[in-house]
Design a protein around this motif. Structure first.
Motif, short mmCIF file in Angstrom:
data_model
loop_
_atom_site.label_atom_id
_atom_site.label_comp_id
_atom_site.label_asym_id
_atom_site.label_seq_id
_atom_site.Cartn_x
_atom_site.Cartn_y
_atom_site.Cartn_z
N GLU A 1 -3.64 2.49 -7.50
CA GLU A 1 -4.34 3.68 -7.48
C GLU A 1 -3.45 5.02 -7.33
O GLU A 1 -3.37 5.82 -8.02
N ASN B 1 0.99 -1.24 0.03
CA ASN B 1 0.00 -0.01 -0.03
C ASN B 1 0.76 1.26 -0.05
O ASN B 1 1.91 1.30 0.28
N THR C 1 -3.75 4.11 -0.02
CA THR C 1 -4.17 3.89 -1.26
C THR C 1 -3.37 2.50 -1.71
O THR C 1 -2.41 2.03 -1.20
#
Length: 68
Positions: free
Chosen positions: A53, A41, A49
């Motif tokens: 992303e 992440n 995110t």
């Protein structure tokens, strides 16, 4: 003779362009690596995110001002 000079100049120009384009990908990846939490992440500006992303946001220019 002129044909050989143009051919060599073309190869040099293509090589230079390849190096310049491949170098920019590394710096983008380095930014995301610095923001990685170790679990895949990305934490940027206090928001968590996924890596995909974050890559999308980076390609849109939204991760230009991040806090590490």
């Amino acid at each position: 003779m002129l044909g050989k000079v143009l051919k060599v100049t073309g190869f040099v120009a293509l090589g230079t362009l390849d190096v310049l384009l491949s170098g920019s990908e590394d710096s983008d990846s380095d930014q995301l690596d610095m923001l990685d939490d170790g679990m895949g992440n990305i934490i940027a500006d206090g928001e968590h995110t996924s890596r995909s992303e974050a890559e999308d946001a980076q390609s849109l220019g939204q991760l230009y001002d991040t806090f590490y």
